[in-house]
Structure formats: structure tokens, C-alpha cells
Design an enzyme around this catalytic site. Structure first.
Site, mmCIF file in Angstrom:
data_model
loop_
_atom_site.group_PDB
_atom_site.id
_atom_site.type_symbol
_atom_site.label_atom_id
_atom_site.label_comp_id
_atom_site.label_asym_id
_atom_site.label_seq_id
_atom_site.Cartn_x
_atom_site.Cartn_y
_atom_site.Cartn_z
ATOM 1 N N HIS A 166 0.828 -1.212 0.000
ATOM 2 C CA HIS A 166 0.000 0.000 0.000
ATOM 3 C C HIS A 166 0.862 1.262 0.000
ATOM 4 O O HIS A 166 1.222 1.783 1.051
ATOM 5 C CB HIS A 166 -0.888 -0.051 1.259
ATOM 6 C CG HIS A 166 -2.002 0.941 1.275
ATOM 7 N ND1 HIS A 166 -3.230 0.656 1.835
ATOM 8 C CD2 HIS A 166 -2.089 2.214 0.835
ATOM 9 C CE1 HIS A 166 -4.014 1.719 1.722
ATOM 10 N NE2 HIS A 166 -3.342 2.682 1.127
ATOM 11 N N ASN A 190 -5.292 5.537 -6.814
ATOM 12 C CA ASN A 190 -5.947 6.866 -6.765
ATOM 13 C C ASN A 190 -5.047 7.964 -7.345
ATOM 14 O O ASN A 190 -4.790 8.979 -6.722
ATOM 15 C CB ASN A 190 -6.419 7.221 -5.351
ATOM 16 C CG ASN A 190 -5.286 7.367 -4.336
ATOM 17 O OD1 ASN A 190 -4.195 6.853 -4.533
ATOM 18 N ND2 ASN A 190 -5.547 8.067 -3.243
ATOM 19 N N HIS A 244 -10.850 0.016 1.419
ATOM 20 C CA HIS A 244 -10.629 1.021 2.464
ATOM 21 C C HIS A 244 -11.920 1.043 3.277
ATOM 22 O O HIS A 244 -12.922 1.611 2.842
ATOM 23 C CB HIS A 244 -10.339 2.379 1.815
ATOM 24 C CG HIS A 244 -10.235 3.511 2.791
ATOM 25 N ND1 HIS A 244 -9.159 4.356 2.814
ATOM 26 C CD2 HIS A 244 -11.077 3.944 3.758
ATOM 27 C CE1 HIS A 244 -9.326 5.264 3.766
ATOM 28 N NE2 HIS A 244 -10.495 5.041 4.357
ATOM 29 N N ASP A 277 0.982 2.549 3.767
ATOM 30 C CA ASP A 277 0.052 3.612 3.369
ATOM 31 C C ASP A 277 0.818 4.925 3.164
ATOM 32 O O ASP A 277 0.333 6.012 3.522
ATOM 33 C CB ASP A 277 -1.090 3.787 4.366
ATOM 34 C CG ASP A 277 -2.236 4.627 3.797
ATOM 35 O OD1 ASP A 277 -2.197 4.960 2.590
ATOM 36 O OD2 ASP A 277 -3.153 4.963 4.563
HETATM 37 C C1 NCD Z 1 -4.395 8.389 1.398
HETATM 38 C C2 NCD Z 1 -3.964 9.341 0.305
HETATM 39 O O1 NCD Z 1 -3.483 10.423 0.631
HETATM 40 O O2 NCD Z 1 -4.051 8.972 -0.874
HETATM 41 N N1 NCD Z 1 -4.519 9.092 2.640
HETATM 42 C C3 NCD Z 1 -4.586 8.555 3.883
HETATM 43 O O3 NCD Z 1 -4.755 9.282 4.890
HETATM 44 N N2 NCD Z 1 -4.448 7.269 4.083
HETATM 45 C C4 NCD Z 1 -5.663 7.703 1.001
HETATM 46 C C5 NCD Z 1 -5.924 6.471 1.811
HETATM 47 O O4 NCD Z 1 -5.114 5.532 1.803
HETATM 48 O O5 NCD Z 1 -6.960 6.424 2.455
HETATM 49 ZN ZN ZN Z 2 -6.966 4.152 2.556
#
Ligand code: NCD
Ligand code: ZN
Length: 435
Positions: free
Chosen positions: A63, A97, A184, A310
């Protein structure tokens, strides 16, 4: 040009794929592991004395938001993969995204070509579940899978429609290859406008809340639909104790589900938001100490399969605004391993073999990244990381990432990447990114 030969001498080899944890030499030649043993002869290879260090399969991130195409002011594939290499990663899943959204083969191919031309680690493009991540109609899943995609996600957005999720999980079963639907899990209606975990601290800080129940209800729903369809579900960045308990029971029941947790959810709580630090503003939000304990327990017992970063880079001017105007996300690729070593391994909360398993071997399996995650054995691609477990450092700029919105900014961590090898070629050598 063939890859150079290296003799990595004397490290503690931690190889979850073989359940191995012992001091060994590893000879790398022609991009693959040539020999593993005691007292190996250099035989013309360059010797890297790594006694006292840990040697593990290169890390694999399920991720990461690399932001290219479309938001290159935040990060690019070149900078994001260098940050990954610096953190010991040899493979990352690049979230969908982007702009345009990775909802068709053309975008996947563009990402892959950029990664091949500019990347410092292998990039596995994630495909979107729905067109434009709008949650309404399925993306071109057939052509995405044909283009090599194995992980599909609308991450950043929850798949709000149960019907759409059902169709995606059903469709995922239609392929010969294992295709994973990653959600998510936060109910969009329940988190609408929310800035942080809903509880005593959100009340005290005067910020709108995102309740843990938003995760709980979607995890419960997703698990039911996974059971109903037999499709392969993955739950992104779990954050709450109740969601973890649902996954634990679902696994006992035999539902095909895997789950990940981030280093920041394993470390921080909602109380840490007292200074309105926008680097701690993340989705899902940081929760309570009890939630954090449950996440740690779940990582130890395998209810949560993997640690995923993430990694969510944002530009300085985007994050240096009022808390409720700042976008959510923290960078994480350069710190994930050190956080796990510092917060979990050093205090004896988790053993090193399981930690590396959760950072490399298991995510490689979930992603279908068969060249990664070990075993460290003759003939296998030499995707490796060497770590000095004693090196103590403070998280501070400059970062290898283009961004500096790090939740761990200013924290002292122990454990630093010394070398990263991608198919036998150093991407990091003596602590410096060379790719
Ligand atoms: C992520 C992003 O900035 O693309 N932000 C986040 O706080 N995790 C999007 C996501 O993974 O939900
Ligand atoms: Zn997410």
C-alpha cells in the site's frame, strides 16, 4: 551487463519463508542468490562485511501512494521508489488513486513503463475496483488482470455500495490468477466531515469525529459479502479493536480474507493529536490505546497478515494549513522497518522472524510477487535488505521522498538500512541510495 557478484559475510539471516534465523554468508551472482552457507569463499565477488547486521528478503509494501501520474508535485515513481529502496523495499504496490485513476490497462502500462525507466524497486500497479473510483460501475477489471494486475482497490475511498462490492468479489473469482479485492473500510456516511477518531479527544480538541464504528460496520459487511461470494478480500489499514475481532472470527470460519496495519496505527493514538499536528492526520484515524494494543496482538497472532505503509505524500503547503483543511496521510516507506524494530521487536512484543514475515514474505504472497519475500536460497532472485539493528537515528528531513509529511518526524528510531539489493544490484549501498 551482468549484475556484480557480492559476498555478504556474517549477517544474521532472517528468512521467514524457510523459518530460518541464523548467521550465514550469502553469495550473490548474476542477480540471483548463488550460495548460502557458513564460511563461503568470495570467489571473485566483492565482500561486504555485514557481521552483526540482519539480512532479510527485500521488503514488500502492499500500500503505497506514488502519486504519478497526475500529482507529481507530491511524489513521483522515481522519488517514491527511491524512498522505498532507502527503507529496504524491493517491491511496492502503487495505489490506484492517481490522476487519471488506474482503472484501465493503459494507465497500468504507463505506470509500469515509468517504473521500469525510473524506478528503484519493482512496482506492482494496483487497479481500481470502479471506474474513476466513483463507486458506481466496475472498472475494466478483465483488461486490468490481463495487464498483470492482481490487487484491485478504490483505496482513499470505501466501496460504499454493497452491490458493487459483491459484483467485484464475484468477478474476481472468474480469473485463473488469484485476484484480490482490497477495501478502504470506512463507511462514508459515518465519517463525513470527520477529522480524527471520535472520542473524548475529538471532543476536547473541537474536531469532528470519524467513529471506529465506521470501520466496524464496513468490515462486517465486507466479510459477509466475501463469505457469500467466495471472493478474495483484503482489508486495508485496519485501525480498530472491533474490526480486528471480526477478522479473527472470519478467519476461523474460513472466509478468504487478509488484512494489513500501518506502522503509525501500531504506534500512535488519538491523544497524540493534542498539538493539532497535521502529519498525524490520517485515514483511517489514529485511535485509542486499546485499539493499538489489539492491532499489535493481531499482528503477532496473524489475524493481521501484513504491515503496509500507506505511504501518502503531500506537499508542504498542502499540510501546513489548519487541521481540518489538511489532506490526510503520512509518508512511511523510509521508516516502516525501523518503527517495527523499535516499537515492537526491541521491546519483545513480536519476534523478528514474524516481523520480517509481515513486512516481506506474507505481503509478497498476497501480491503474487513471487520473486520477492524469499526464500533466500540458491537460484532465487537476489532481492535482499541488510539492516544495522543498532543504528539509532532521528526522523528528519531531508527525506528521499519528495514529501516530508512524516508522522514520525522528530522521533528517534533504532535500525537502519545499510544495503538494499534488487536482483543483485544495489539500490542502497552503505546507507546511500545509488539507484
Ligand atoms: C491516502 C492518500 O493520501 O491517498 N490518505 C490517507 O490518509 N491514508 C488515502 C488512503 O489511503 O486512504
Ligand atoms: Zn486508505
Amino acid at each position: 551487463m551482468s549484475a556484480p557478484a557480492w559476498l555478504l559475510r556474517g549477517a544474521r539471516v532472517v528468512d521467514p519463508a524457510q523459518g530460518r534465523d541464523e548467521p550465514l554468508d550469502v553469495l550473490v551472482r548474476g542477480g540471483v542468490v548463488a550460495e548460502v552457507g557458513v564460511g563461503l569463499d568470495a570467489a571473485g565477488a566483492t565482500v561486504l562485511d555485514v557481521a552483526g547486521a540482519l539480512l532479510a528478503p527485500g521488503l514488500v509494501d502492499l500500500h503505497a501512494h506514488l502519486r504519478e501520474p497526475g500529482e507529481e508535485h507530491k511524489e513521483t515513481i522515481a522519488t517514491g521508489t527511491r524512498a522505498a529502496a532507502a527503507g529496504g523495499y524491493t517491491a511496492v504496490a502503487a495505489m490506484a488513486n492517481t490522476s487519471p485513476v488506474s482503472d484501465r490497462a493503459a494507465v497500468v502500462r504507463a505506470v509500469r513503463e515509468l517504473a521500469e525507466a525510473t524506478g528503484a524497486c519493482d512496482v506492482f500497479p494496483v487497479g481500481a475496483i470502479t471506474k474513476g473510483q466513483q463507486g458506481e460501475t466496475l472498472a475494466e477489471i478483465g483488461e486490468l488482470v490481463e495487464a498483470g494486475v492482481r490487487l484491485l482497490s478504490d483505496d482513499g475511498r470505501c466501496v460504499a455500495s454493497a452491490r458493487v462490492l459483491r459484483n467485484a468479489l464475484t468477478y474476481a473469482r472468474a480469473f485463473a490468477e488469484p485476484v484480490v479485492i482490497a477495501d478502504h473500510a470506512e463507511d462514508p456516511d459515518l465519517v463525513e466531515g470527520g477529522q480524527m477518531h471520535e472520542g473524548v479527544h475529538s471532543v476536547a480538541l473541537g474536531l469532528a469525529g470519524r467513529p471506529a464504528e465506521a470501520e466496524e460496520v464496513i468490515v462486517a459487511r465486507d466479510l459477509a459479502i466475501a463469505r457469500m461470494t467466495g471472493g478474495r478480500l483484503h482489508l486495508c489499514h485496519l485501525s480498530s479493536a472491533r474490526a480486528v475481532e471480526l477478522v479473527r472470527r472470519a478467519k476461523q470460519e474460513g472466509i478468504r480474507v487478509s488484512a494489513e496495519v500501518t506502522p503509525h496505527h501500531l504506534t500512535f493514538t488519538d491523544e497524540d493529536l493534542r498539538d493539532y499536528d497535521t502529519n498525524l492526520k490520517v485515514n483511517p484515524p489514529l485511535r485509542t490505546a486499546e485499539d493499538r494494543e489489539a492491532l499489535r496482538d493481531a499482528l503477532v497472532d496473524g489475524t493481521i497478515d501484513a504491515v503496509a505503509t500507506d505511504h501518502a505524500p503531500h506537499a508542504v503547503e498542502e499540510k501546513e494549513v489548519e487541521f481540518d483543511r489538511a489532506p490526510p496521510g503520512t509518508i512511511g516507506l523510509e521508516t516502516a522497518l525501523a518503527v517495527v524494530l523499535t516499537e515492537l521487536v526491541a521491546p519483545g512484543r513480536i519476534d523478528l522472524l514474524r516481523a520480517i514475515d509481515a513486512l516481506s514474505t506474507t505481503p509478497a504472497r498476497i501480491l503474487g510477487a513471487s520473486e520477492h519475500g524469499g526464500p533466500i536460497a540458491p537460484g532465487r532472485p537476489a532481492n535482499l535488505v541488510v539492516v544495522d539493528p543498532e543504528a539509532s537515528w532521528v526522523v528528519e528531513p531531508p527525506f528521499v521522498s519528495k514529501a516530508r509529511n512524516a508522522a514520525f518526524l522528530g522521533r528517534r528510531l533504532r535500525g537502519r538500512v545499510v544495503h538494499t539489493l534488487l536482483r543483485g544490484r544495489p539500490t542502497v549501498l552503505d546507507g546511500k541510495v545509488v539507484a
